[in-house]
Design a protein around this motif. Structure first.
Motif, PDB file in Angstrom:
ATOM      1  N   UNK A 348       1.028  -1.306  -0.156  1.00  0.00           N
ATOM      2  CA  UNK A 348      -0.089   0.116   0.146  1.00  0.00           C
ATOM      3  C   UNK A 348       0.874   1.400  -0.062  1.00  0.00           C
ATOM      4  N   UNK A 349       0.384   2.225  -0.776  1.00  0.00           N
ATOM      5  CA  UNK A 349       1.449   3.248  -1.028  1.00  0.00           C
ATOM      6  C   UNK A 349       0.687   4.676  -0.447  1.00  0.00           C
ATOM      7  N   UNK A 350       1.244   5.241   0.519  1.00  0.00           N
ATOM      8  CA  UNK A 350       0.747   6.604   1.218  1.00  0.00           C
ATOM      9  C   UNK A 350       1.631   7.878   0.793  1.00  0.00           C
ATOM     10  N   UNK A 351       0.852   9.020   0.863  1.00  0.00           N
ATOM     11  CA  UNK A 351       1.296  10.339   0.373  1.00  0.00           C
ATOM     12  C   UNK A 351       0.953  11.426   1.400  1.00  0.00           C
ATOM     13  N   UNK A 352       2.073  12.265   2.040  1.00  0.00           N
ATOM     14  CA  UNK A 352       1.607  13.336   3.012  1.00  0.00           C
ATOM     15  C   UNK A 352       0.905  14.346   2.061  1.00  0.00           C
ATOM     16  N   UNK A 353      -0.517  14.639   2.385  1.00  0.00           N
ATOM     17  CA  UNK A 353      -1.056  15.900   1.768  1.00  0.00           C
ATOM     18  C   UNK A 353      -1.040  17.167   2.690  1.00  0.00           C
ATOM     19  N   UNK A 354      -1.733  18.088   1.932  1.00  0.00           N
ATOM     20  CA  UNK A 354      -1.778  19.376   2.663  1.00  0.00           C
ATOM     21  C   UNK A 354      -2.724  19.251   4.054  1.00  0.00           C
ATOM     22  N   UNK A 355      -3.452  18.326   4.231  1.00  0.00           N
ATOM     23  CA  UNK A 355      -4.373  18.097   5.152  1.00  0.00           C
ATOM     24  C   UNK A 355      -3.583  17.572   6.319  1.00  0.00           C
ATOM     25  N   UNK A 356      -2.224  17.515   6.205  1.00  0.00           N
ATOM     26  CA  UNK A 356      -1.478  16.936   7.424  1.00  0.00           C
ATOM     27  C   UNK A 356      -1.725  15.443   7.524  1.00  0.00           C
ATOM     28  N   UNK A 357      -2.343  14.890   6.707  1.00  0.00           N
ATOM     29  CA  UNK A 357      -2.643  13.396   6.835  1.00  0.00           C
ATOM     30  C   UNK A 357      -2.183  12.637   5.634  1.00  0.00           C
ATOM     31  N   UNK A 358      -1.896  11.291   5.687  1.00  0.00           N
ATOM     32  CA  UNK A 358      -1.328  10.552   4.855  1.00  0.00           C
ATOM     33  C   UNK A 358      -2.416   9.815   4.151  1.00  0.00           C
ATOM     34  N   UNK A 359      -2.572  10.049   2.767  1.00  0.00           N
ATOM     35  CA  UNK A 359      -3.654   9.490   2.038  1.00  0.00           C
ATOM     36  C   UNK A 359      -3.173   8.599   1.071  1.00  0.00           C
ATOM     37  N   UNK A 360      -3.827   7.236   0.951  1.00  0.00           N
ATOM     38  CA  UNK A 360      -3.579   6.447   0.081  1.00  0.00           C
ATOM     39  C   UNK A 360      -3.425   6.767  -1.429  1.00  0.00           C
ATOM     40  N   UNK A 361      -2.444   6.483  -1.980  1.00  0.00           N
ATOM     41  CA  UNK A 361      -2.047   6.488  -3.536  1.00  0.00           C
ATOM     42  C   UNK A 361      -2.520   5.248  -4.311  1.00  0.00           C
ATOM     43  N   UNK A 362      -3.375   5.281  -5.407  1.00  0.00           N
ATOM     44  CA  UNK A 362      -3.838   4.226  -6.124  1.00  0.00           C
ATOM     45  C   UNK A 362      -2.410   3.695  -6.873  1.00  0.00           C
ATOM     46  N   UNK A 363      -2.058   2.691  -6.616  1.00  0.00           N
ATOM     47  CA  UNK A 363      -0.878   2.093  -7.358  1.00  0.00           C
ATOM     48  C   UNK A 363      -1.089   1.234  -8.514  1.00  0.00           C
ATOM     49  N   UNK A 364      -0.363   1.457  -9.492  1.00  0.00           N
ATOM     50  CA  UNK A 364      -0.355   0.767 -10.813  1.00  0.00           C
ATOM     51  C   UNK A 364       0.394  -0.356 -10.820  1.00  0.00           C
TER      52      UNK A 364
END
Length: 810
Positions: A348-364
């Motif tokens: 599972x791949x997560x990215x830090x967003x402006x909302x100061x939370x880690x959001x999951x990134x759809x993997x290819x």
């Protein structure tokens, strides 16, 4: 404007002492000077000084000279004033300011030649002489004013403008040690004999007004008015021609009316205005007078609020506060990614967003790898494996490396690294600046070199006189062997450390770069020393030292017409019309232009007492008419002289006249030097006294009274112990555009090549058109567009009124 101020200056307030040099006052001439005594002046109750014998030395002391010359230095406008009464036939210097052989300012009057001569130093650093045909040595009082204003020279005598000329601009850059002499050139030559007073130098062009206030009158005379009208007509003609050229120039310049020109700077393809400030990467830059000046930006430590952390963002040089995310006990900034595996082993791949939370990134889906499994690497910021040695820079990370930085691949990612010769401006090495290896001592330049910094590196430049061995060292260069020296062809070259020296060969003198042949005893009469002890004589002279004048008359080289007689001159000859003949205006060298004077028609005869004049070839005859009783007496200067009476002229004791049957015959006394009763005042060549001899300028030769010679293009004569010199006369060069004076000669010759000319006569009414169609006035010079090493000049010939680009010379 200056003339009006000058009028108020003279007539209202007097002369500023800082603009006046009173020679008599500064030299304190009233003190005892041998050979100078006080006498009655030109005006009643005014004081003057009599300069008499030749054993005087009227010279300013070193301190007085320096005070006087301090005012004169750097001036191009001044007026020399003096009042004088010079003895008849005297040739002497009134004022001389010189240093060695260089005459910075000297005024002399020649009674032998009836000339006034001015010598001065020009802006082109050479001595220039102006000769005015005028006799001051007549035993009468004269007021003299010589005004020099840049290139305009005006001579006033007795408040009358005698000559006005355009001359070379003077240079009064007088060095220390320059001497000031009054009434003589030095202790041996140029002694003025007579009375002088009011010798002054006024450092302004209209100084003659103080001597002749009437010249400042507001109402012109009729003569002045007619002169002004003539000048106005000439100016109107020039104005009409110039107006036409100006109109054409204005048409070409109309397109430029809306332009505003200022210095700009160019950097990385961008144009910046003068004094404009901008940020270039991690540097603050300013455009100053066309030059870019930059300095590093100072980044203060950011004070970040909670839930934020300092980090670099694209396009910014300093760290800024960015939102952070907390994920599994670690802190990530905006944009950071983290891969994790769930309980089933799925990535599972997560990215830090402006909302100061880690959001999951759809993997290819992961691409198929070509490397063995042992070479495959698992990364923390992605789910897909990569092969060892993967090019992370190609994925776009290299865009983060901005200035003098390059992307470098690592095992599990990429980073920025400064190029060689640069150091990082911030900790991620995205911005780098040049390292000055020369200033910091981080170079490898060895002996005989100079370190020069270059962008990202340095170079070692050889010192003068050395040649390169390799990139870092140089060795001594033998200019003498290679021929890369500046020694004269008649000099010897000696190699030295860091250079070479030149020494003239035996028989030559000079500084080594210029060597001239030396002749023992010098070459006389303008001869040139071309080789050791070898002289080449000017035309008309011969001998080992050119000391002998060729007498063209007695040697049979010249055959004059029967109406003329040959007169030998130093270096030349002249066919002079005999008595009773005169030149008809069509000058002929052999005297063919001499024609008979009709004394009877012109009234140039002395027939009297009823005799009748009959013209004869070369003379006339007084005949008594038939039936008349003519006495044969003569009338001379209102007095009756009897037939065959002999008398001496009252105003010329050297001429004897006689009355011959009504005809007055006058002639100069025949000089017989063997006669012990000969009058030496009439026959100076018969004067055996040592005091009547002259000493040559070099102090080595002695000339007898009456001797003539030529020295440095000056024709000199010894007269009663005094030397008088004047320029060698040159034939007028007519219809000649370009002139050159060949080396060793005194008179100019015509040449067709303007680039070889010494003098070019510029006509401001003519023009050239340059390569861009711009009209240039004759005589103007400019730098050729696109190069700093090509100088163009407009030199227009007289045959063409429309010049083209072919009239420009480089």
């Amino acid at each position: 404007r200056f003339f009006i101020l000058g009028f108020r200056f003279f007539s209202g307030f007097g002369i500023d002492p800082s603009l006046r040099i009173d020679v008599f006052e500064d030299l304190n001439i009233e003190e005892s000077y041998a050979g100078v005594s006080q006498v009655q002046g030109f005006h009643n109750e005014s004081t003057a000084f009599l300069f008499k014998d030749m054993w005087r030395s009227v010279r300013a002391s070193a301190g007085v000279s320096e005070r006087m010359l301090q005012k004169l230095r750097g001036r191009v406008e001044f007026t020399l004033l003096l009042t004088l009464k010079q003895d008849k036939f005297n040739s002497g210097v009134m004022l001389s300011i010189h240093h060695g052989e260089q005459r910075y300012l000297e005024l002399e009057s020649s009674g032998q030649r009836s000339e006034v001569r001015l010598h001065y130093w020009t802006a082109e650093r050479r001595t220039h002489s102006e000769v005015f045909p005028y006799s001051l040595a007549d035993g009468r009082w004269h007021r003299v004013a010589l005004s020099l204003s840049a290139s305009q020279l005006v001579l006033y005598v007795d408040c009358s403008r005698i000559y006005e000329r355009l001359v070379e601009t003077p240079s009064m850059d007088v060095p220390a040690g320059t001497t000031v002499w009054l009434g003589q050139r030095n202790n041996a030559h140029g002694f003025f004999k007579g009375v002088m007073q009011d010798v002054q130098l006024l450092l302004m062009p209209q100084g003659y007004i103080s001597q002749c206030p009437d010249l400042n009158r507001t109402c012109p005379t009729c003569n002045d008015f007619h002169g002004l009208v003539q000048k106005i007509m000439e100016l109107q003609d020039i104005l009409a021609k110039t107006s036409g050229k100006l109109a054409r120039a204005e048409e070409r310049m109309r397109a430029l009316d809306g332009c505003y020109c200022e210095r700009t700077c160019s950097l990385n393809g961008e144009i910046y205005r003068d004094e404009e400030v901008w940020i270039d990467g991690c540097k603050n830059c300013t455009c100053l007078n066309g030059t870019v000046e930059c300095e590093s930006i100072f980044c203060p430590a950011p004070q970040c609020p909670p839930n934020t952390a300092p980090a670099y963002i694209p396009g910014a040089c300093c760290k800024e506060c960015q939102s952070v995310c907390l994920f599994r006990g670690r802190v990530y900034v905006e944009g950071d990614r983290k891969s994790v595996r769930d309980s089933t082993g799925t990535c599972l791949l997560f990215e830090c967003r402006v909302s100061r939370s880690m959001r999951r990134v759809e993997s290819t889906s992961c691409p198929e790898l070509t490397c063995p499994e042992s070479e495959q690497i698992t990364l923390t910021d992605r789910c897909c494996k990569v092969c060892r040695g993967h090019d992370f820079c190609a994925e776009g990370y290299s865009s983060s490396c901005v200035e003098n930085s390059e992307c470098v691949n690592l095992e599990a990612g990429a980073c920025c690294s400064c190029r060689d010769g640069y150091r990082a401006l911030r900790d991620d090495s995205a911005y780098c600046q040049d390292v000055d290896e020369c200033a910091e001592g981080k170079h490898y330049c060895r002996e005989n070199t100079v370190c020069v910094n270059t962008p990202g590196s340095f170079m070692c430049v050889c010192q003068t006189g050395y040649i390169r061995i390799d990139d870092y060292s140089c060795t001594e260069h033998d200019e003498c062997i290679s021929g890369l020296h500046r020694c004269d062809e008649n000099a010897l070259c000696f190699n030295m450390v860091g250079g070479h020296s030149c020494t003239c060969k035996p028989g030559y003198v000079g500084n080594g770069t210029v060597c001239r042949a030396q002749c023992d005893g010098l070459c006389h009469n303008g001869g040139s020393c071309v080789a050791p002890d070898t002289c080449i004589c000017q035309q008309g002279f011969t001998g080992r030292r050119c000391e002998t004048d060729i007498d063209e008359c007695s040697d049979g080289f010249v055959e004059c017409d029967s109406r003329a007689t040959c007169v030998n001159l130093p270096g030349w000859y002249h066919c002079e019309c005999r008595d009773g003949y005169h030149d008809n205006g069509m000058f002929s060298a052999n005297g063919e232009s001499c024609e008979d004077i009709d004394e009877c028609e012109t009234g140039r005869h002395n027939c009297a007492n009823d005799t009748v004049c009959f013209n004869m070839d070369g003379g006339y005859d007084c005949r008594c008419p038939h039936g008349k009783n003519c006495t044969g007496d003569c009338v001379h200067e209102g007095k009756v002289k009897h037939n065959r009476q002999i008398w001496v002229l009252d105003d010329d004791r050297c001429s004897v006249c006689s009355c011959q049957t009504g005809l007055v015959m006058c002639r100069r006394m025949v000089c017989d030097c063997e006669n012990p009763t000969v009058d030496v005042s009439c026959c100076p060549e018969c004067d055996p006294r040592l005091t009547s001899q002259c000493l040559h300028q070099n102090g080595l030769l002695t000339y007898n009274n009456g001797d003539t010679w030529v020295e440095n293009c000056q024709q000199c004569q010894c007269m009663r112990g005094e030397v008088d010199c004047w320029p060698v006369p040159c034939a007028a060069v007519l219809d000649c555009e370009f002139l050159v004076v060949p080396e060793g000669e005194c008179c100019p010759h015509c040449v067709s090549d303007p680039c070889q000319a010494d003098t070019v006569r510029n006509d401001i009414t003519k023009t050239c058109v340059d390569e861009y169609g711009i009209t240039r006035f004759s005589g103007s010079a400019w730098t050729k567009h696109g190069t700093e090493c090509s100088l163009c000049q407009c030199k227009v010939t007289r045959q063409s009124s429309d010049a083209s680009v072919n009239d420009m010379f480089f």
